[in-house]
Design a protein around this motif. Sequence first.
Motif, short mmCIF file in Angstrom:
data_model
loop_
_atom_site.label_atom_id
_atom_site.label_comp_id
_atom_site.label_asym_id
_atom_site.label_seq_id
_atom_site.Cartn_x
_atom_site.Cartn_y
_atom_site.Cartn_z
N CYS A 42 0.81 -1.22 0.00
CA CYS A 42 0.00 0.00 0.00
C CYS A 42 0.84 1.27 0.00
O CYS A 42 0.44 2.28 -0.59
CB CYS A 42 -0.97 -0.01 1.18
N CYS A 43 2.00 1.24 0.64
CA CYS A 43 2.83 2.45 0.73
C CYS A 43 3.95 2.49 -0.30
O CYS A 43 4.50 3.57 -0.57
CB CYS A 43 3.43 2.57 2.13
N GLY A 44 4.32 1.35 -0.83
CA GLY A 44 5.38 1.33 -1.82
C GLY A 44 6.78 1.23 -1.27
O GLY A 44 7.74 1.32 -2.03
N GLY A 45 6.95 1.04 0.03
CA GLY A 45 8.28 0.93 0.61
C GLY A 45 8.83 -0.48 0.50
O GLY A 45 8.17 -1.40 0.02
N VAL A 46 10.05 -0.64 0.96
CA VAL A 46 10.71 -1.94 0.95
C VAL A 46 11.22 -2.21 2.36
O VAL A 46 11.92 -1.38 2.96
CB VAL A 46 11.89 -1.98 -0.05
N ALA A 47 10.88 -3.36 2.93
CA ALA A 47 11.32 -3.71 4.28
C ALA A 47 12.84 -3.88 4.30
O ALA A 47 13.43 -4.45 3.38
CB ALA A 47 10.63 -4.99 4.74
N GLN A 48 13.46 -3.38 5.37
CA GLN A 48 14.91 -3.42 5.50
C GLN A 48 15.31 -4.20 6.75
O GLN A 48 14.64 -4.13 7.79
CB GLN A 48 15.47 -2.00 5.58
N ASN A 49 16.43 -4.92 6.63
CA ASN A 49 16.97 -5.66 7.77
C ASN A 49 18.14 -4.94 8.44
O ASN A 49 18.58 -5.35 9.50
CB ASN A 49 17.43 -7.05 7.32
N SER A 50 18.63 -3.88 7.81
CA SER A 50 19.78 -3.16 8.35
C SER A 50 19.65 -1.68 8.02
O SER A 50 19.14 -1.32 6.95
CB SER A 50 21.08 -3.72 7.76
N VAL A 51 20.13 -0.82 8.94
CA VAL A 51 20.10 0.62 8.69
C VAL A 51 21.13 1.02 7.64
O VAL A 51 21.06 2.13 7.09
CB VAL A 51 20.35 1.40 9.99
N ASP A 52 22.06 0.14 7.32
CA ASP A 52 23.08 0.47 6.32
C ASP A 52 22.50 0.61 4.92
O ASP A 52 23.07 1.28 4.07
CB ASP A 52 24.17 -0.59 6.32
N ASP A 53 21.36 -0.04 4.69
CA ASP A 53 20.76 -0.02 3.35
C ASP A 53 19.68 1.04 3.20
O ASP A 53 18.99 1.07 2.17
CB ASP A 53 20.17 -1.40 3.02
N SER A 55 17.75 4.31 2.34
CA SER A 55 17.89 5.38 1.36
C SER A 55 16.50 5.89 1.01
O SER A 55 15.49 5.21 1.28
CB SER A 55 18.60 4.87 0.10
N PRO A 56 16.38 7.07 0.44
CA PRO A 56 15.04 7.57 0.08
C PRO A 56 14.28 6.65 -0.86
O PRO A 56 13.05 6.66 -0.88
CB PRO A 56 15.37 8.91 -0.59
N ALA A 57 15.00 5.83 -1.64
CA ALA A 57 14.33 4.98 -2.61
C ALA A 57 13.54 3.85 -1.95
O ALA A 57 12.61 3.31 -2.56
CB ALA A 57 15.36 4.39 -3.57
N VAL A 58 13.89 3.47 -0.73
CA VAL A 58 13.22 2.34 -0.08
C VAL A 58 12.12 2.80 0.87
O VAL A 58 11.52 1.97 1.55
CB VAL A 58 14.24 1.48 0.69
N LEU A 59 11.88 4.08 0.96
CA LEU A 59 10.87 4.60 1.87
C LEU A 59 9.49 4.55 1.22
O LEU A 59 9.34 4.82 0.04
CB LEU A 59 11.20 6.04 2.25
N GLY A 60 8.51 4.18 2.02
CA GLY A 60 7.13 4.25 1.58
C GLY A 60 6.52 5.59 1.95
O GLY A 60 7.08 6.35 2.75
N ARG A 61 5.38 5.88 1.34
CA ARG A 61 4.75 7.19 1.56
C ARG A 61 3.26 7.03 1.81
O ARG A 61 2.58 6.26 1.12
CB ARG A 61 4.99 8.10 0.36
N ALA A 62 2.78 7.76 2.81
CA ALA A 62 1.36 7.80 3.14
C ALA A 62 1.01 9.21 3.59
O ALA A 62 1.84 9.90 4.20
CB ALA A 62 1.02 6.78 4.24
N GLY A 63 -0.21 9.62 3.28
CA GLY A 63 -0.60 10.98 3.62
C GLY A 63 -0.95 11.17 5.08
O GLY A 63 -0.79 12.26 5.63
N LEU A 64 -1.42 10.11 5.73
CA LEU A 64 -1.87 10.24 7.12
C LEU A 64 -1.67 8.92 7.84
O LEU A 64 -2.06 7.86 7.36
CB LEU A 64 -3.35 10.65 7.15
N VAL A 65 -1.06 8.99 9.03
CA VAL A 65 -0.89 7.84 9.91
C VAL A 65 -1.35 8.26 11.29
O VAL A 65 -0.83 9.21 11.87
CB VAL A 65 0.58 7.36 9.97
N HIS A 66 -2.35 7.58 11.83
CA HIS A 66 -2.89 7.97 13.14
C HIS A 66 -3.37 6.74 13.88
O HIS A 66 -3.63 5.69 13.31
CB HIS A 66 -4.03 8.98 12.98
N GLU A 67 -3.49 6.90 15.19
CA GLU A 67 -3.94 5.81 16.06
C GLU A 67 -5.38 6.06 16.48
O GLU A 67 -5.76 7.19 16.80
CB GLU A 67 -3.03 5.73 17.29
N HIS A 68 -6.18 5.00 16.47
CA HIS A 68 -7.60 5.13 16.79
C HIS A 68 -8.00 3.97 17.71
O HIS A 68 -7.56 2.83 17.51
CB HIS A 68 -8.45 5.10 15.52
#
Length: 254
Positions: A42-53, A55-68
């Motif tokens: 749904c967000c288009g990101g890629v799960a990562q196993n290490s902080v070394d990898d 980058s902006p290319a692996v980040l997903g994007r969503a307009g709103l994230v909230h707790e209900h």
Amino acid sequence: DCGFVLINQKGIDPLSLDILAKHNIFALRRAKRRNMERLQLCCGGVAQNSVDDLSPAVLGRAGLVHEHVLGENKYTFVEECKAPRSVTILIKGPSGHVLQQIQDAVRDGLRAVKNAVEDKALVPGAGAFQVACRQHLLRPAFLRTVRGKAQMGIKAFAEALLVIPKTIATNGGYDPMDVLVALEDEVQDGHVAGIDLNTGDVLDPAQEGIWDNYRVLRQQLHSCSVIATNLLHVDEVMRAGRASLKGPNPGEEQ
């Protein structure tokens, strides 16, 4: 302006949570693996196993994230995603029974849409197919192409197809014979005719948007003949068993 959300399948220690909060990073821990897979869709990101990898290319994007909070449980909603390929349907109901019924209805609807997309075809519903198929099988021109006992089987099969429109009429509270007569008259005139459960009259299911899945009807036609054949085989086996249990007639040698 945008913020960051960190979602982790494992735990996050309190110190790390405090550091992330100071930098305005919303952190969620112990997410289920299936939810992680859906988030990537749904967000288009890629799960990562290490902080070394990272980058902006692996980040997903969503307009709103909230707790209900719903009842006694807390849920995190990820909304306003661009071109999501996975979504969650939130079902509410007053009881578990109602929730189960709604869930079954939603699942059936989604599967019907999936079947229609894969088949690239639909069949008019409301009993229209069964009545039209019966009329086709009972055409004299068609019956003349079949010889012997098979012709009797075709006639019986054609009459058995009327079980579906009869059941639809009965469930709607209408006389099945009156409904069948009206349907057959319309079909003989060359019209596509189904049952209107609101009035008991005849309607055009294509105009009203009443459709059946092609693969469901295909499987129905295949299964009914197979089941009938198996039942006949069972009858033959039972008759053979009774015959073997009968003793010899008086005067016959053992």
